[in-house]
Design a protein around this motif. Structure first.
Motif, PDB file in Angstrom:
ATOM      1  N   THR A  55       0.865  -1.170   0.000  1.00 11.58           N
ATOM      2  CA  THR A  55       0.000   0.000   0.000  1.00 11.58           C
ATOM      3  C   THR A  55       0.906   1.225   0.000  1.00 11.58           C
ATOM      4  OG1 THR A  55      -1.698  -1.164   1.244  1.00 11.58           O
ATOM      5  CG2 THR A  55      -1.811   1.242   1.227  1.00 11.58           C
ATOM      6  N   ALA A  56       0.789   2.041  -1.043  1.00  5.77           N
ATOM      7  CA  ALA A  56       1.684   3.190  -1.169  1.00  5.77           C
ATOM      8  C   ALA A  56       0.970   4.359  -1.810  1.00  5.77           C
ATOM      9  CB  ALA A  56       2.900   2.812  -2.010  1.00  5.77           C
ATOM     10  N   LYS A  57       1.424   5.545  -1.451  1.00  6.61           N
ATOM     11  CA  LYS A  57       0.957   6.758  -2.114  1.00  6.61           C
ATOM     12  C   LYS A  57       1.609   6.784  -3.496  1.00  6.61           C
ATOM     13  CE  LYS A  57      -1.008   8.400   1.715  1.00  6.61           C
ATOM     14  NZ  LYS A  57      -0.741   9.399   2.675  1.00  6.61           N
ATOM     15  N   ASP A  58       1.297   7.784  -4.305  1.00 10.53           N
ATOM     16  CA  ASP A  58       1.803   7.823  -5.672  1.00 10.53           C
ATOM     17  C   ASP A  58       3.311   8.063  -5.766  1.00 10.53           C
ATOM     18  OD1 ASP A  58      -0.616   7.287  -6.898  1.00 10.53           O
ATOM     19  OD2 ASP A  58      -1.215   9.391  -6.876  1.00 10.53           O
ATOM     20  N   SER A  59       3.848   8.806  -4.831  1.00  7.95           N
ATOM     21  CA  SER A  59       5.247   9.210  -4.917  1.00  7.95           C
ATOM     22  C   SER A  59       6.125   8.322  -4.031  1.00  7.95           C
ATOM     23  CB  SER A  59       5.370  10.679  -4.498  1.00  7.95           C
ATOM     24  OG  SER A  59       6.711  11.074  -4.510  1.00  7.95           O
ATOM     25  N   TYR A  61       9.542   5.117  -4.433  1.00  7.25           N
ATOM     26  CA  TYR A  61      10.423   4.382  -5.323  1.00  7.25           C
ATOM     27  C   TYR A  61      11.220   3.377  -4.511  1.00  7.25           C
ATOM     28  CZ  TYR A  61      13.288   3.304  -9.331  1.00  7.25           C
ATOM     29  OH  TYR A  61      13.881   2.641 -10.379  1.00  7.25           O
ATOM     30  N   ILE A  62      11.270   2.151  -4.996  1.00  9.50           N
ATOM     31  CA  ILE A  62      12.044   1.086  -4.367  1.00  9.50           C
ATOM     32  C   ILE A  62      12.979   0.503  -5.412  1.00  9.50           C
ATOM     33  CG2 ILE A  62      11.948  -1.175  -3.252  1.00  9.50           C
ATOM     34  CD1 ILE A  62       9.178  -0.404  -2.176  1.00  9.50           C
ATOM     35  N   GLU A  63      14.260   0.480  -5.090  1.00  5.01           N
ATOM     36  CA  GLU A  63      15.262  -0.110  -5.984  1.00  5.01           C
ATOM     37  C   GLU A  63      15.232  -1.634  -5.868  1.00  5.01           C
ATOM     38  OE1 GLU A  63      17.098   1.574  -8.059  1.00  5.01           O
ATOM     39  OE2 GLU A  63      17.304   3.594  -7.237  1.00  5.01           O
ATOM     40  N   ALA A  64      15.531  -2.300  -6.951  1.00  2.00           N
ATOM     41  CA  ALA A  64      15.702  -3.758  -6.928  1.00  2.00           C
ATOM     42  C   ALA A  64      17.149  -4.066  -6.537  1.00  2.00           C
ATOM     43  CB  ALA A  64      15.391  -4.347  -8.305  1.00  2.00           C
ATOM     44  N   PRO A  65      17.413  -5.124  -5.826  1.00  7.25           N
ATOM     45  CA  PRO A  65      16.443  -6.097  -5.356  1.00  7.25           C
ATOM     46  C   PRO A  65      15.750  -5.634  -4.080  1.00  7.25           C
ATOM     47  CG  PRO A  65      18.621  -6.804  -4.681  1.00  7.25           C
ATOM     48  CD  PRO A  65      18.786  -5.547  -5.504  1.00  7.25           C
ATOM     49  N   PHE A  66      14.535  -6.113  -3.937  1.00  9.00           N
ATOM     50  CA  PHE A  66      13.695  -5.847  -2.778  1.00  9.00           C
ATOM     51  C   PHE A  66      13.061  -7.167  -2.373  1.00  9.00           C
ATOM     52  CE2 PHE A  66       9.191  -5.083  -1.498  1.00  9.00           C
ATOM     53  CZ  PHE A  66       9.435  -4.473  -0.277  1.00  9.00           C
ATOM     54  N   TYR A  67      12.900  -7.369  -1.058  1.00  4.91           N
ATOM     55  CA  TYR A  67      12.309  -8.617  -0.574  1.00  4.91           C
ATOM     56  C   TYR A  67      11.331  -8.328   0.560  1.00  4.91           C
ATOM     57  CZ  TYR A  67      16.284 -10.481  -3.089  1.00  4.91           C
ATOM     58  OH  TYR A  67      17.200 -10.759  -4.060  1.00  4.91           O
ATOM     59  N   CYS A  68      10.240  -9.083   0.593  1.00  9.45           N
ATOM     60  CA  CYS A  68       9.286  -9.023   1.700  1.00  9.45           C
ATOM     61  C   CYS A  68       8.587 -10.370   1.803  1.00  9.45           C
ATOM     62  CB  CYS A  68       8.297  -7.877   1.531  1.00  9.45           C
ATOM     63  SG  CYS A  68       7.147  -8.067   0.153  1.00  9.45           S
ATOM     64  N   ASP A  69       7.834 -10.557   2.886  1.00  8.69           N
ATOM     65  CA  ASP A  69       7.107 -11.812   3.087  1.00  8.69           C
ATOM     66  C   ASP A  69       5.751 -11.816   2.397  1.00  8.69           C
ATOM     67  OD1 ASP A  69       8.827 -13.428   4.620  1.00  8.69           O
ATOM     68  OD2 ASP A  69       8.326 -12.321   6.431  1.00  8.69           O
ATOM     69  N   TYR A  70       4.939 -10.804   2.675  1.00 12.02           N
ATOM     70  CA  TYR A  70       3.565 -10.767   2.178  1.00 12.02           C
ATOM     71  C   TYR A  70       3.274  -9.534   1.341  1.00 12.02           C
ATOM     72  CZ  TYR A  70       2.858 -14.497   5.552  1.00 12.02           C
ATOM     73  OH  TYR A  70       2.948 -15.681   6.246  1.00 12.02           O
ATOM     74  N   GLY A  71       3.847  -8.410   1.699  1.00 13.08           N
ATOM     75  CA  GLY A  71       3.603  -7.162   0.993  1.00 13.08           C
ATOM     76  C   GLY A  71       2.394  -6.421   1.491  1.00 13.08           C
ATOM     77  N   TYR A  72       1.274  -7.118   1.686  1.00 14.17           N
ATOM     78  CA  TYR A  72       0.037  -6.438   2.073  1.00 14.17           C
ATOM     79  C   TYR A  72       0.099  -5.814   3.466  1.00 14.17           C
ATOM     80  CZ  TYR A  72      -1.167 -11.076   4.089  1.00 14.17           C
ATOM     81  OH  TYR A  72      -1.166 -12.265   4.762  1.00 14.17           O
ATOM     82  N   ASN A  73       1.117  -6.133   4.247  1.00 10.11           N
ATOM     83  CA  ASN A  73       1.267  -5.531   5.572  1.00 10.11           C
ATOM     84  C   ASN A  73       2.156  -4.282   5.551  1.00 10.11           C
ATOM     85  OD1 ASN A  73      -0.333  -7.321   7.089  1.00 10.11           O
ATOM     86  ND2 ASN A  73       1.289  -8.843   7.008  1.00 10.11           N
ATOM     87  N   ILE A  74       2.606  -3.877   4.370  1.00  3.96           N
ATOM     88  CA  ILE A  74       3.494  -2.717   4.243  1.00  3.96           C
ATOM     89  C   ILE A  74       2.696  -1.525   3.740  1.00  3.96           C
ATOM     90  CG2 ILE A  74       5.542  -1.773   3.107  1.00  3.96           C
ATOM     91  CD1 ILE A  74       6.456  -4.737   2.704  1.00  3.96           C
ATOM     92  N   GLU A  75       2.818  -0.415   4.462  1.00  9.17           N
ATOM     93  CA  GLU A  75       2.175   0.838   4.060  1.00  9.17           C
ATOM     94  C   GLU A  75       3.240   1.933   4.075  1.00  9.17           C
ATOM     95  OE1 GLU A  75      -0.976   4.040   5.895  1.00  9.17           O
ATOM     96  OE2 GLU A  75      -1.233   1.929   6.418  1.00  9.17           O
ATOM     97  N   VAL A  76       3.432   2.585   2.924  1.00  6.04           N
ATOM     98  CA  VAL A  76       4.433   3.652   2.846  1.00  6.04           C
ATOM     99  C   VAL A  76       3.777   4.966   2.446  1.00  6.04           C
ATOM    100  CG1 VAL A  76       6.296   2.041   2.309  1.00  6.04           C
ATOM    101  CG2 VAL A  76       5.118   3.170   0.450  1.00  6.04           C
ATOM    102  N   GLY A  77       4.317   6.066   2.981  1.00  8.18           N
ATOM    103  CA  GLY A  77       3.785   7.392   2.710  1.00  8.18           C
ATOM    104  C   GLY A  77       4.382   8.022   1.465  1.00  8.18           C
ATOM    105  N   GLU A  78       4.118   9.320   1.298  1.00  9.13           N
ATOM    106  CA  GLU A  78       4.630  10.091   0.159  1.00  9.13           C
ATOM    107  C   GLU A  78       6.154  10.181   0.216  1.00  9.13           C
ATOM    108  OE1 GLU A  78       3.173  11.411  -2.464  1.00  9.13           O
ATOM    109  OE2 GLU A  78       1.084  11.139  -1.884  1.00  9.13           O
ATOM    110  N   ASN A  79       6.753  10.232  -0.966  1.00 10.56           N
ATOM    111  CA  ASN A  79       8.200  10.448  -1.109  1.00 10.56           C
ATOM    112  C   ASN A  79       9.031   9.409  -0.364  1.00 10.56           C
ATOM    113  OD1 ASN A  79       7.794  12.826  -2.687  1.00 10.56           O
ATOM    114  ND2 ASN A  79       7.311  13.896  -0.786  1.00 10.56           N
ATOM    115  N   PHE A  80       8.586   8.164  -0.388  1.00  5.62           N
ATOM    116  CA  PHE A  80       9.349   7.069   0.220  1.00  5.62           C
ATOM    117  C   PHE A  80      10.379   6.570  -0.783  1.00  5.62           C
ATOM    118  CE2 PHE A  80       9.817   2.391   0.626  1.00  5.62           C
ATOM    119  CZ  PHE A  80      10.467   2.368   1.851  1.00  5.62           C
TER     120      PHE A  80
END
Length: 183
Positions: A55-59, A61-80
């Motif tokens: 769950t993320a706002k529009d702004s 960016y995450i560089e590859a590689p990236f890893y997580c377990d489920y994803g749906y438990n992650i919430e990030v704000g603007e300019n992350f």
């Protein structure tokens, strides 16, 4: 009776090998594989993949590689922004505020295990949420442990292991991480 997923999100002991949870981790891993193996020039495709995962706002960016377990438990704000090799073990909620920067190799761990060896051998585990405030910078290689809250405007030094809450408006560093300067 609670499902294993409900137990997981409540911070109770749960069985990670549960069929529903295993399928959800596999779904996330397939998306992560697709993201990590996409062309750097395919920014729009990469963002589409991530939006299926977190769950993320529009702004953001995450560089590859990236890893997580489920994803749906992650919430990030603007300019992350998360630099290379970010790992978020999101067995429980991970809430990240606005204007947060993660340097390379930052690791956020909500998952934990019993200190009792007999209980650990049952395959059950539990998790505690992580909350990161607004305007936070976390230096390279830092590890954020289960249940930690990092306050607004904080800077966490490279290589730190954050085992306890960090207040607003401080610079904190070390292993274990501790406040070294007020801002």
């Amino acid at each position: 009776m609670k499902s294993e997923k409900e137990k997981m999100l409540a911070g109770d002991l749960y069985y990670a090998g549960d069929e529903e949870l295993t399928k959800e981790r596999e779904y996330a891993r397939n998306l992560i594989f697709e993201f990590n193996h996409s062309k750097p020039s395919g920014k729009d495709k990469r963002q589409e993949i991530l939006k299926k995962l977190i769950t993320a706002k529009d702004s953001f960016y995450i560089e590859a590689p990236f890893y997580c377990d489920y994803g749906y438990n992650i919430e990030v704000g603007e300019n992350f922004y998360a630099n290379y090799s970010c790992i978020i073990l999101d067995v429980n909620k991970v809430k990240i505020g606005d204007n947060v920067l993660l340097a390379p190799n930052v690791q956020l761990y909500t998952a934990t295990h019993s200190i009792d060896p007999a209980e650990r051998l049952t395959g059950k585990e539990y998790a505690k949420p992580i909350v990161i405030g607004n305007n936070v910078w976390i230096g390279g290689g830092a590890i954020i442990c289960p249940g930690v809250k990092i306050g607004d405007n904080a800077t966490i030094g490279a290589g730190s292991v954050v085992t306890k809450n960090i207040p607003d408006n401080v610079i904190a560093a070390g292993n274990p991480c501790r406040v070294i300067k007020n801002i």
